[in-house]
Design a protein around this motif. Structure first.
Motif, PDB file in Angstrom:
ATOM      1  N   UNK A   1       0.825  -1.199   0.000  1.00 20.48           N
ATOM      2  CA  UNK A   1       0.000   0.000   0.000  1.00 20.48           C
ATOM      3  C   UNK A   1       0.865   1.257   0.000  1.00 20.48           C
ATOM      4  N   UNK A   2       1.944   1.235   0.710  1.00 25.02           N
ATOM      5  CA  UNK A   2       2.850   2.382   0.760  1.00 25.02           C
ATOM      6  C   UNK A   2       3.431   2.688  -0.603  1.00 25.02           C
ATOM      7  N   UNK A   3       3.774   1.631  -1.341  1.00 24.23           N
ATOM      8  CA  UNK A   3       4.325   1.811  -2.678  1.00 24.23           C
ATOM      9  C   UNK A   3       3.269   2.379  -3.619  1.00 24.23           C
ATOM     10  N   UNK A   4       2.031   1.902  -3.537  1.00 25.24           N
ATOM     11  CA  UNK A   4       0.954   2.412  -4.390  1.00 25.24           C
ATOM     12  C   UNK A   4       0.674   3.877  -4.075  1.00 25.24           C
ATOM     13  N   UNK A   5       0.690   4.239  -2.798  1.00 23.71           N
ATOM     14  CA  UNK A   5       0.475   5.636  -2.412  1.00 23.71           C
ATOM     15  C   UNK A   5       1.600   6.518  -2.926  1.00 23.71           C
ATOM     16  N   UNK A   6       2.824   6.023  -2.841  1.00 26.55           N
ATOM     17  CA  UNK A   6       3.978   6.778  -3.327  1.00 26.55           C
ATOM     18  C   UNK A   6       3.909   6.955  -4.838  1.00 26.55           C
ATOM     19  N   UNK A   7       3.524   5.904  -5.558  1.00 28.23           N
ATOM     20  CA  UNK A   7       3.401   5.993  -7.014  1.00 28.23           C
ATOM     21  C   UNK A   7       2.294   6.978  -7.408  1.00 28.23           C
ATOM     22  N   UNK A   8       1.166   6.939  -6.686  1.00 31.29           N
ATOM     23  CA  UNK A   8       0.073   7.864  -6.954  1.00 31.29           C
ATOM     24  C   UNK A   8       0.510   9.300  -6.682  1.00 31.29           C
ATOM     25  N   UNK A   9       1.224   9.524  -5.593  1.00 28.20           N
ATOM     26  CA  UNK A   9       1.725  10.855  -5.253  1.00 28.20           C
ATOM     27  C   UNK A   9       2.696  11.364  -6.319  1.00 28.20           C
ATOM     28  N   UNK A  10       3.581  10.483  -6.785  1.00 27.23           N
ATOM     29  CA  UNK A  10       4.537  10.855  -7.829  1.00 27.23           C
ATOM     30  C   UNK A  10       3.806  11.189  -9.134  1.00 27.23           C
ATOM     31  N   UNK A  11       2.814  10.390  -9.486  1.00 28.24           N
ATOM     32  CA  UNK A  11       2.032  10.629 -10.697  1.00 28.24           C
ATOM     33  C   UNK A  11       1.274  11.959 -10.610  1.00 28.24           C
ATOM     34  N   UNK A  12       0.681  12.237  -9.468  1.00 26.45           N
ATOM     35  CA  UNK A  12      -0.029  13.504  -9.284  1.00 26.45           C
ATOM     36  C   UNK A  12       0.914  14.700  -9.341  1.00 26.45           C
ATOM     37  N   UNK A  13       2.104  14.556  -8.778  1.00 26.58           N
ATOM     38  CA  UNK A  13       3.059  15.672  -8.815  1.00 26.58           C
ATOM     39  C   UNK A  13       3.531  15.945 -10.244  1.00 26.58           C
ATOM     40  N   UNK A  14       3.722  14.898 -11.051  1.00 26.30           N
ATOM     41  CA  UNK A  14       4.097  15.091 -12.453  1.00 26.30           C
ATOM     42  C   UNK A  14       2.952  15.765 -13.209  1.00 26.30           C
ATOM     43  N   UNK A  15       1.722  15.352 -12.951  1.00 28.89           N
ATOM     44  CA  UNK A  15       0.554  15.947 -13.583  1.00 28.89           C
ATOM     45  C   UNK A  15       0.419  17.430 -13.229  1.00 28.89           C
ATOM     46  N   UNK A  16       0.640  17.772 -11.968  1.00 27.86           N
ATOM     47  CA  UNK A  16       0.574  19.171 -11.538  1.00 27.86           C
ATOM     48  C   UNK A  16       1.699  19.979 -12.198  1.00 27.86           C
TER      49      UNK A  16
END
Length: 128
Positions: free
Chosen positions: A2-17
């Motif tokens: 779950x930690x890895x999925x949250x980190x990947x989602x956070x990274x994806x959102x930061x790239x999108x922003x």
């Protein structure tokens, strides 16, 4: 996991922003350049009309005048055969045939009078 999925989602959102920020920044610069080009073109067009009106009054001879209707406020300057119309990012210029005198350099929207007085063109607000 779950930690890895949250980190990947956070990274994806930061790239999108970041991509969204860069896109909006470029769009703002493009809009600014477009607005400047429109203002420059409008100033040059208005000045060409004013110069043509002054040249017509000059060609018609002493005592003749021409009137031009404008839909915007503007300022005029004259120096050595050239009329200048300043705008936010520069100055448009146009050549005129006669000497020009401009008693009041600021003009409101409305009618502009170009009057030939013994070979000198006086440009001012037209009495309506």
């Amino acid at each position: 996991m779950r930690g890895q999925a949250s980190l990947e989602l956070l990274l994806l959102l930061s790239v999108l922003v970041a991509v969204l920020y860069i896109s909006l920044s470029l769009l703002g610069k493009t809009y600014s350049l477009g607005a400047s080009a429109i203002e420059s073109s409008s100033a040059k067009s208005l000045l060409q009309e004013i110069a043509a009106t002054a040249n017509e009054a000059c060609a018609m001879g002493d005592g003749n005048s021409r009137v031009l209707s404008t839909g915007q406020e503007f300022s005029l300057e004259y120096s050595r055969g050239l009329l200048f119309l300043p705008y936010r990012n520069g100055k448009a210029s146009a050549q005129v045939r006669c000497e020009i005198q401009i008693p009041d350099s600021k003009f409101p929207a409305g009618q502009v009078l170009a009057e030939n007085r013994q070979g000198i063109i006086f440009i001012g607000k037209s009495p309506e």
